[in-house]
Design a protein around this motif. Sequence first.
Motif, PDB file in Angstrom:
ATOM      1  N   UNK A 117      19.955 -19.947  40.049  1.00 54.19           N
ATOM      2  CA  UNK A 117      19.161 -18.704  40.057  1.00 54.19           C
ATOM      3  C   UNK A 117      17.749 -18.981  40.562  1.00 54.19           C
ATOM      4  N   UNK A 118      17.170 -20.081  40.109  1.00 50.60           N
ATOM      5  CA  UNK A 118      15.853 -20.463  40.604  1.00 50.60           C
ATOM      6  C   UNK A 118      15.909 -20.793  42.095  1.00 50.60           C
ATOM      7  N   UNK A 163       2.995 -21.516  44.264  1.00 49.88           N
ATOM      8  CA  UNK A 163       3.054 -21.462  42.793  1.00 49.88           C
ATOM      9  C   UNK A 163       4.447 -21.818  42.283  1.00 49.88           C
ATOM     10  N   UNK A 164       5.469 -21.506  43.053  1.00 49.43           N
ATOM     11  CA  UNK A 164       6.846 -21.733  42.621  1.00 49.43           C
ATOM     12  C   UNK A 164       7.293 -23.182  42.812  1.00 49.43           C
ATOM     13  N   UNK A 165       6.695 -23.888  43.749  1.00 45.76           N
ATOM     14  CA  UNK A 165       7.179 -25.228  44.107  1.00 45.76           C
ATOM     15  C   UNK A 165       7.250 -26.203  42.928  1.00 45.76           C
ATOM     16  N   UNK A 166       6.206 -26.327  42.079  1.00 49.05           N
ATOM     17  CA  UNK A 166       6.320 -27.270  40.953  1.00 49.05           C
ATOM     18  C   UNK A 166       7.458 -26.922  39.999  1.00 49.05           C
ATOM     19  N   UNK A 167       7.745 -25.649  39.843  1.00 53.50           N
ATOM     20  CA  UNK A 167       8.817 -25.228  38.935  1.00 53.50           C
ATOM     21  C   UNK A 167      10.180 -25.598  39.537  1.00 53.50           C
ATOM     22  N   UNK A 168      10.340 -25.373  40.841  1.00 56.80           N
ATOM     23  CA  UNK A 168      11.619 -25.712  41.476  1.00 56.80           C
ATOM     24  C   UNK A 168      11.849 -27.213  41.466  1.00 56.80           C
ATOM     25  N   UNK A 169      10.788 -27.989  41.588  1.00 59.32           N
ATOM     26  CA  UNK A 169      10.937 -29.450  41.524  1.00 59.32           C
ATOM     27  C   UNK A 169      11.278 -29.897  40.109  1.00 59.32           C
ATOM     28  N   UNK A 174      19.085 -25.674  43.218  1.00 55.81           N
ATOM     29  CA  UNK A 174      20.101 -25.710  44.273  1.00 55.81           C
ATOM     30  C   UNK A 174      20.000 -24.391  45.042  1.00 55.81           C
ATOM     31  N   UNK A 175      19.630 -24.469  46.328  1.00 53.54           N
ATOM     32  CA  UNK A 175      19.344 -23.267  47.115  1.00 53.54           C
ATOM     33  C   UNK A 175      20.533 -22.771  47.932  1.00 53.54           C
TER      34      UNK A 175
END
Length: 295
Positions: A117-118, A163-169, A174-175
């Motif tokens: 989902x992320x 802003x989203x990049x640290x959370x996705x890392x 899985x995109x």
Amino acid sequence: MVTAESRRGKIEVVARVGDIQVGQVFTPIHYGYFDNHDGRARAANELTQERWDLVSKQPMFKSGAVRIGKIPPGEVKVHTREQHSETVRKLEDQRSQFPGPGDVHKHEKLGRILEYWLGATATSFDTLQDICDHVVPRVEGADFEIGAGMRVMHRITTACLTRLKPITQKYNIDERLGHNISTGLKDRLFPDAIVDFTGSPSYDVLIMLQGFYLFLGYIEAHMFALQPTSQAAWDKDFNGCVEFLTQQLERMKAWTKQQMHSRGPQTLLVPCRQAVGLRERVERKAREGEESAVM
């Protein structure tokens, strides 16, 4: 003695009048049959549902409409037998499907859906940036204000991705699944022929704005699930990121909505030659479709 009946169940209890608002009734919410020796159903859960949260034992519903019926004085037979024991059995059957701490070795490795989902959220912002970069500039020559506005939309989208990049890392996203959905939606909302799609530049811009608004709604729907999820995860950075993304989406939606409000009357009501040409295009496309069907 009275019966209280909902569309989900029935209980049999002693009624006391007063100390509550008119039109309301109250009975304890939890099952309480540890001290029940007469077999009567008397807990509110009988009136809600036989579905509980497996951890907290909270019922899915805690209120509902009921009908009260008086039991004749002196009548002692059981009108509503408790269903608690059967419910416990069902819940234990459900529980067996989920491994406990000592059962993990008996099952395959477990995963979470959050990563997908992320991932879909992140790739939808990537696709939005692509829309700002490559799709909208096609109509920029016909409308300077739209071009300027879309450059602002691009900056907002870039800030969201940052802003989203640290959370996705952190959550190892899985995109792949989300990429297929968001790019497919982009292709449907913004076809290559969007320029000169109708023969009316102002109508083409209105269609483009509609597609942009719809795509923002697709991204916003991800936030509906992520907002409570980030709270449940007790992750302040995650929750703060979701709040930021939600605010920025509202900004972009507000701009798009304002543009459609201001352009709608002029585009849709004022007579123009392009409207005649559009009718001819629609009729020609219809004939071509009929010929293709025959062939």
